[in-house]
Enzyme design. Sequence first.
Site, mmCIF file in Angstrom:
data_model
loop_
_atom_site.group_PDB
_atom_site.id
_atom_site.type_symbol
_atom_site.label_atom_id
_atom_site.label_comp_id
_atom_site.label_asym_id
_atom_site.label_seq_id
_atom_site.Cartn_x
_atom_site.Cartn_y
_atom_site.Cartn_z
ATOM 1 N N GLU A 115 1.151 -1.172 -0.147
ATOM 2 C CA GLU A 115 -0.140 0.026 0.160
ATOM 3 C C GLU A 115 0.743 0.656 0.011
ATOM 4 O OE1 GLU A 115 -2.952 -0.220 -1.203
ATOM 5 O OE2 GLU A 115 -4.152 -2.439 0.905
ATOM 6 N N HIS A 138 -2.584 2.062 7.943
ATOM 7 C CA HIS A 138 -3.741 2.044 7.750
ATOM 8 C C HIS A 138 -4.152 0.960 8.019
ATOM 9 C CE1 HIS A 138 -5.973 -0.841 5.045
ATOM 10 N NE2 HIS A 138 -5.430 -1.384 4.692
ATOM 11 N N HIS A 140 -7.888 -2.719 9.742
ATOM 12 C CA HIS A 140 -8.372 -3.370 8.961
ATOM 13 C C HIS A 140 -9.678 -3.173 10.772
ATOM 14 C CE1 HIS A 140 -6.419 -5.627 6.551
ATOM 15 N NE2 HIS A 140 -6.548 -4.512 6.333
ATOM 16 N N GLU A 168 -17.537 13.073 22.309
ATOM 17 C CA GLU A 168 -15.935 13.781 21.482
ATOM 18 C C GLU A 168 -15.108 13.617 20.224
ATOM 19 O OE1 GLU A 168 -13.472 13.751 24.885
ATOM 20 O OE2 GLU A 168 -14.591 14.472 26.370
ATOM 21 N N HIS A 209 -13.382 -3.040 3.893
ATOM 22 C CA HIS A 209 -11.957 -3.264 3.900
ATOM 23 C C HIS A 209 -10.951 -2.683 5.009
ATOM 24 C CE1 HIS A 209 -7.374 -3.551 1.856
ATOM 25 N NE2 HIS A 209 -6.902 -3.870 2.805
HETATM 26 P P1 13P Z 1 0.684 -5.433 3.160
HETATM 27 O O1 13P Z 1 0.916 -6.913 3.891
HETATM 28 O O2 13P Z 1 1.217 -5.082 1.354
HETATM 29 O O3 13P Z 1 1.415 -4.034 4.315
HETATM 30 O O4 13P Z 1 -1.298 -5.081 2.934
HETATM 31 C C1 13P Z 1 -1.472 -5.340 3.689
HETATM 32 C C2 13P Z 1 -2.861 -4.656 3.789
HETATM 33 O O5 13P Z 1 -4.009 -4.164 4.864
HETATM 34 C C3 13P Z 1 -3.478 -4.649 2.777
HETATM 35 O O6 13P Z 1 -4.274 -3.282 2.536
HETATM 36 ZN ZN ZN Z 2 -5.878 -3.661 4.181
#
Ligand code: 13P
Ligand code: ZN
Length: 269
Positions: A115, A138, A140, A168, A209
Site C-alpha cells: 500500500e 492503515h 482493518h 467527543e 476493507h
Molecule cells: P501489506 O502486507 O502489503 O502491508 O498489505 C496489508 C494490507 O492491509 C493491504 O491492504
Molecule cells: Zn488493508
Amino acid sequence: MKDILTARWMVQMIHTADNMYFHGWDERNGGNISLLLTEEEVKDYISGEVIRTIPLNFDAKEIIGKYFLVTGTGKYFKNVKYDPAANLGLIRIAQNGVDAELMWGYSDGGRFTSELPAHLMSHIARLAIDPENKVIMHCHPTNILAMTFIHTLDEREFTRTLWQMCTECIVVFPDGVNVLPWMLCGTNEIGEATAEKMKTSRLVVWSLHGIYGAGKNLDETFGLIETAEKAAEIYMKIAHLPRVNTLTDEQMHLLEDRFGVKGREGYLD
Ligand code: 13P
Ligand code: ZN
C-alpha cells in the site's frame, strides 16, 4: 553509530504496531504504517549506505530525499517487536523520484507494504495542507468495517452517525470521515483516490476493507482511528435497536464552541 532500535521513533513505531495488533485491527499481515522522519532524526542511526534500491512504480517527486520508516509487505504486526529489522524498513525517496533507497531493515529480503502508493500519495496530500503531518496509518478495525456493510456510504451521513455516537467525536475529528467505495487495494488508483480524499479529512474509510488515518505523530493518528472505531462499535451495538436518545446538532454546536473546533462545513444543521 547509535543502535537504531533505541531511537525514540523506532520504539514508538514498535509499540504502535503492537498496540494496533492487540486492538484487533491488524489480523495476519493486515495494516501498514509509514512514519516520515527527518535526516536529522535518522543520521546517527544509519551508515548512509544504500542497501538496495526498490522501484516505487509511481512518481513521488514531491518528496525526493525524504525518509520514511515503513512496515513490510506480508509482515505481521504481532511480530514487529520480535524482529523489527525484518518487519520494518527505513527508506529514502531517491533523487529520480521513482525509486526507494533502502537504508535499513527488510533484512530477510522483503520490501515495503503493497500500500505504499496510498501512503506516499497521502503524505504528499496531507503535507500540502499540514506541514507537520508525519504519519499515515492503515488498518482493518472491526466495527468501522462492519459499518460499511450496513450504513450508507454517503460521507455526510457516515460522519454524522459517528459524531452522534460519542460526545467527543466531533472534537477529535471535526473534519469528519471521507469514504471510498470498494476498490482494488495495493494499486496506484486506490492510492490516488485516497490521497484526493485526504485533502478534506484525516480519516478515509475504505469500504469493505478498513480505514486510513493521518496525523502529526503515531499517538495522535492511533487516537484518531481509535475514536472513530469506538464510535462505530457503539453504532454496531445499537443500530438494530430503537434509538430513544441521541446527540443533537444543537449539542454538537455547543461542543464546537466549548472546544474551539468547527465541524465540517454543511455537516451540521
Ligand atoms: P501489506 O502486507 O502489503 O502491508 O498489505 C496489508 C494490507 O492491509 C493491504 O491492504
Ligand atoms: Zn488493508
